[in-house]
Design an enzyme around this catalytic site. Sequence first.
Site, PDB file in Angstrom:
ATOM      1  N   SER A  75       0.792  -1.233   0.000  1.00 46.24           N
ATOM      2  CA  SER A  75       0.000   0.000   0.000  1.00 46.24           C
ATOM      3  C   SER A  75       0.822   1.278   0.000  1.00 46.24           C
ATOM      4  O   SER A  75       0.260   2.369  -0.145  1.00 46.24           O
ATOM      5  CB  SER A  75      -0.955   0.011   1.200  1.00 46.24           C
ATOM      6  OG  SER A  75      -2.005  -0.916   1.003  1.00 46.24           O
ATOM      7  N   LYS A  78       0.184   3.366  -2.969  1.00 45.50           N
ATOM      8  CA  LYS A  78      -0.982   4.234  -3.077  1.00 45.50           C
ATOM      9  C   LYS A  78      -0.610   5.717  -3.074  1.00 45.50           C
ATOM     10  O   LYS A  78      -1.339   6.542  -3.638  1.00 45.50           O
ATOM     11  CB  LYS A  78      -1.969   3.928  -1.958  1.00 45.50           C
ATOM     12  CG  LYS A  78      -2.539   2.518  -2.018  1.00 45.50           C
ATOM     13  CD  LYS A  78      -3.356   2.187  -0.779  1.00 45.50           C
ATOM     14  CE  LYS A  78      -3.849   0.748  -0.813  1.00 45.50           C
ATOM     15  NZ  LYS A  78      -4.572   0.369   0.418  1.00 45.50           N
ATOM     16  N   TYR A 202      -4.659  -3.030  -9.874  1.00 42.97           N
ATOM     17  CA  TYR A 202      -4.405  -2.700  -8.466  1.00 42.97           C
ATOM     18  C   TYR A 202      -3.466  -3.717  -7.809  1.00 42.97           C
ATOM     19  O   TYR A 202      -2.513  -3.352  -7.121  1.00 42.97           O
ATOM     20  CB  TYR A 202      -5.734  -2.628  -7.718  1.00 42.97           C
ATOM     21  CG  TYR A 202      -5.597  -2.501  -6.224  1.00 42.97           C
ATOM     22  CD1 TYR A 202      -5.198  -1.302  -5.638  1.00 42.97           C
ATOM     23  CD2 TYR A 202      -5.869  -3.593  -5.386  1.00 42.97           C
ATOM     24  CE1 TYR A 202      -5.072  -1.197  -4.257  1.00 42.97           C
ATOM     25  CE2 TYR A 202      -5.748  -3.489  -4.011  1.00 42.97           C
ATOM     26  CZ  TYR A 202      -5.347  -2.286  -3.449  1.00 42.97           C
ATOM     27  OH  TYR A 202      -5.219  -2.179  -2.082  1.00 42.97           O
ATOM     28  N   TYR A 250      -4.137   4.025   8.023  1.00 45.72           N
ATOM     29  CA  TYR A 250      -5.463   3.436   8.215  1.00 45.72           C
ATOM     30  C   TYR A 250      -6.078   3.869   9.555  1.00 45.72           C
ATOM     31  O   TYR A 250      -5.976   5.025   9.936  1.00 45.72           O
ATOM     32  CB  TYR A 250      -5.390   1.914   8.082  1.00 45.72           C
ATOM     33  CG  TYR A 250      -4.668   1.480   6.844  1.00 45.72           C
ATOM     34  CD1 TYR A 250      -5.139   1.866   5.590  1.00 45.72           C
ATOM     35  CD2 TYR A 250      -3.504   0.723   6.898  1.00 45.72           C
ATOM     36  CE1 TYR A 250      -4.478   1.488   4.432  1.00 45.72           C
ATOM     37  CE2 TYR A 250      -2.834   0.337   5.745  1.00 45.72           C
ATOM     38  CZ  TYR A 250      -3.324   0.727   4.523  1.00 45.72           C
ATOM     39  OH  TYR A 250      -2.661   0.356   3.384  1.00 45.72           O
ATOM     40  N   VAL A 268       1.406  -3.414   4.039  1.00 46.31           N
ATOM     41  CA  VAL A 268       1.423  -4.646   4.824  1.00 46.31           C
ATOM     42  C   VAL A 268       2.642  -5.509   4.521  1.00 46.31           C
ATOM     43  O   VAL A 268       2.845  -6.539   5.166  1.00 46.31           O
ATOM     44  CB  VAL A 268       0.126  -5.456   4.634  1.00 46.31           C
ATOM     45  CG1 VAL A 268      -1.074  -4.688   5.150  1.00 46.31           C
ATOM     46  CG2 VAL A 268      -0.061  -5.873   3.189  1.00 46.31           C
TER      47      VAL A 268
END
Length: 317
Positions: A75, A78, A202, A250, A268
């Site tokens: 992530s 992103k 993705y 998050y 992660v």
Amino acid sequence: MTSSCRPSADDPAALSAALAGIVDRMCRDTDRGKVADYIPELACVDPRQFGLSICLCDGSQLNFGDAATPFSIQSVSKAFTLAVALGRFGEGLWRRVGREPSSNAFNSVVDLELEQGKPRNPFVNAGAIVVTDEIMAGRAPRDALAEILWFVRAAAGDNDIFIDESLARSEKVTGHRNWSLAHFLKSSGNLKHDCELSLGTYFHQCAIEMNCIQLARAGRFLAGLNAGDELVSSNHVRSINALMMTCGHYDGSGEFAYRVGFPGKSGVGGGIMAVVPGKASIAVWSPGLNRFGNSRLGTIALEELSLAAGWSVFSVD
């Protein structure tokens, strides 16, 4: 983008010594968190590894531990796809994705249902899928991926960055929660392409493999360390940094802001890319995660660095 450049320590040797001490403590810590075993390719990663790299405003880079060991950035990607999307579509992106933190897990369906299919922010999985879907507009998945990979390589100044195809395939087979998010987005009219195309792209972006040395260099544009570089506008850098501060970890973003005090984006795979505007771009990697899905020792290391260098953006002294 220009910025004032004040040393974070009395001299480079002092900063290097402080970092070496932090890394040594992290390497000796026996509570290393838990690797992301729900992704088969990540389940076998050795949790004893720890790497850290930092780029400073004078152009120097300091590397420690397993800084040269490649890992899946997951992530962290992103932040890069958000930069690409903002560059292509500007403020129009926010019609499809919000800018608010989430109190639920990164792969939760709850917020998506409450918001009628508009993800809370671009860093939860649903939001990142929408951002990727937007980048794909009018193009084949391979072309969208080529642009994302080009951007990451350009930011790092390194063409030796690739996608781990086996990991991408593994996530496609086991990423059932992400499939449910994509189908919910599609049913809400917030996914322009077929679920398989958007998710395939993705999964591949999350499977980009880098090491801490490359990742720290890739984050320099967010720290303002490469003056004159037009890769991303200063307005978009401001937006990305704000969202990394409020949403980059998050439902643990508030805890990270409180403890560390500067923007960062986690993955992660155990990586964190963090920036101290005008001072440093940092990459840290330790595969074991805390309860929020963020690197346990990576977070602790950044907290110790922030305190040692006085780098929290909330400091008043």
